[in-house]
Design an enzyme around this catalytic site. Structure first.
Site, PDB file in Angstrom:
ATOM      1  N   GLU A 284       0.906  -1.583  -0.217  1.00 17.74           N
ATOM      2  CA  GLU A 284       0.131   0.246   0.141  1.00 17.74           C
ATOM      3  C   GLU A 284       0.433   1.742   0.053  1.00 17.74           C
ATOM      4  OE1 GLU A 284      -3.073   0.628  -0.621  1.00 17.74           O
ATOM      5  OE2 GLU A 284      -3.519  -1.787  -0.494  1.00 17.74           O
TER       6      GLU A 284
ATOM      7  N   TYR B 154      -6.381   6.818   5.273  1.00 21.37           N
ATOM      8  CA  TYR B 154      -6.201   5.732   3.643  1.00 21.37           C
ATOM      9  C   TYR B 154      -5.424   3.627   4.048  1.00 21.37           C
ATOM     10  CZ  TYR B 154      -5.243   2.358  -0.055  1.00 21.37           C
ATOM     11  OH  TYR B 154      -5.349   1.544  -1.132  1.00 21.37           O
TER      12      TYR B 154
ATOM     13  N   ASP C  63      -8.994   6.551  -1.322  1.00 20.11           N
ATOM     14  CA  ASP C  63      -8.032   6.899  -1.940  1.00 20.11           C
ATOM     15  C   ASP C  63      -8.462   7.770  -3.006  1.00 20.11           C
ATOM     16  OD1 ASP C  63      -8.655   4.826  -3.486  1.00 20.11           O
ATOM     17  OD2 ASP C  63      -6.890   3.690  -3.623  1.00 20.11           O
TER      18      ASP C  63
END
Length: 389
Positions: free
Chosen positions: A47, A130, A148
């Site tokens: 991520e 996020y 996002d």
């Protein structure tokens, strides 16, 4: 004013939507290396890498990173040079430094294990809402949205949300909508379905609505207003900054490199010496040291091609023992989030005892692979190699 049409969804409609969406994801989900298992460390690294970076670019970096630092402990103990080398070319290098700092937090405060609550995950360096939502939902099945740009685009079209996604204050609108529709039984799959839908079907331009598994629920599709969403103010144009870049070689076929300071842009990375100049001087140098039609050899024995014409402005002051090739090698550009670098590149040969400045060193080309080069440096090396061959 943003309408909250999600509030009108009944539990039955919400469940129907979730079932259709998850069924699509199970059939169409992308085969990505960080989806092999639910290891929170793997999810976390992926991520962070995926921020500001395309999936197809990340995959090779991800494999190398996990090979070099297979555990949180390995990452916490990683030498900075090796860490940045693993990240070389991905940009936004603060991400890598934050990863190491967070790994050290995990070792010190959580006994080497990724924390399992959203609040504790958010305590880690470099992790925002996020990333915390992605790790929490995928690894630990916490019903937390991972919002996002892809998700905001999908949700803004789904509910015709006109909140400006460029404004931080708008996030609460999307958070409210996502908490209404997220599948609390399978939040990780739901968030990943949102990511996949946004990247493959609900794209920024020309969305493939006919292929969309949730078009029957989409307000903008029903109204034909898909292209109006998301609402986003334009970013400010990056500021143009002009540099002279100098590739200086000595008689031992070593090149002069200098290490950037420990703070600021491209911290601790190695570049050929560069010097900021005015746009006017940049254009003057570009004109006076213009490229000739024929390709000039950069071989060291081609002395006649290396000289400074007295009527020309010297490319870089302070290098009295350097003779310069009679033309520039060309210009490389690189865009950061707020700056656009223009670097006019020159080649020179050191003919005397050049006194090295602090953090400068002579380095043979075969050692370049050991040092951390940012993208501007890689582009200068590529330009030089093209000219040399």
């Amino acid at each position: 004013m943003t309408k909250n049409s999600w509030a009108a969804w009944t539990p039955e409609k919400t469940e129907e939507f979730q079932l259709a969406f998850i069924a699509w994801y199970e059939k169409e989900k992308r085969n990505l290396p960080w989806r092999v298992n639910l290891d929170p460390y793997r999810i976390w690294i992926s991520e962070i890498m995926l921020q500001q970076t395309r999936v197809d670019t990340v995959i090779d970096y991800y494999y190398r990173f996990m090979d070099w630092f297979p555990t949180i402990k390995d990452l916490a103990e990683a030498p900075d040079e090796r860490l940045l080398k693993a990240w070389e070319g991905l940009g936004y290098y603060s991400r890598a430094r934050n990863l190491k700092a967070a790994a050290q937090q995990i070792m010190a405060d959580f006994d080497g294990q990724m924390p399992q609550t959203i609040d504790e995950i958010r305590e880690l360096k470099g992790i925002g809402p996020y990333t915390a939502g992605a790790i929490g939902s995928i690894a630990f099945e916490l019903p937390e949205p991972a919002i996002d740009g892809n998700v905001m685009r999908v949700v803004s079209r789904l509910f015709e949300i006109d909140a400006d996604i460029a404004k931080a204050s708008s996030r609460k609108v999307f958070d409210e909508a996502m908490r209404k529709i997220i599948d609390e039984k399978r939040p990780g799959d739901f968030n990943q379905a949102m990511m996949d839908l946004g990247s493959s079907i609900c794209t920024p331009t020309s969305p493939k609505c006919e292929e969309c598994p949730i078009s029957a629920y989409c307000d903008s599709y029903a109204q034909g207003t898909m292209v109006n969403y998301p609402v986003k103010t334009k970013k400010l144009k990056p500021k143009d900054v002009y540099y002279v870049g100098t590739i200086i070689e000595n008689n031992q076929q070593e090149f002069l490199l200098e290490q950037r300071s420990a703070t600021g842009l491209l911290a601790n990375m190695w570049l050929f010496p560069i010097q900021e100049v005015s746009q006017a001087l940049f254009e003057q140098l570009k004109t006076e040291w213009s490229e000739e039609e024929q390709q000039l050899s950069l071989a060291l024995d081609q002395e006649q091609e290396l000289m400074v014409a007295e009527e020309h402005v010297t490319p870089l002051e302070g290098y009295d023992h350097v003779v310069w090739q009679k033309r520039n090698l060309g210009e490389v550009t690189h865009i950061f989030s707020h700056l656009k670098w223009h670097i006019l590149v020159f080649y020179g040969r050191n003919t005397g005892e050049l006194i090295l400045k602090e953090k400068q060193d002579w380095v043979p080309a075969e050692r370049f692979s050991e040092l951390v080069f940012p993208k501007p440096q890689q582009k200068m090396v590529a330009l030089f190699e093209k000219e040399r061959h």
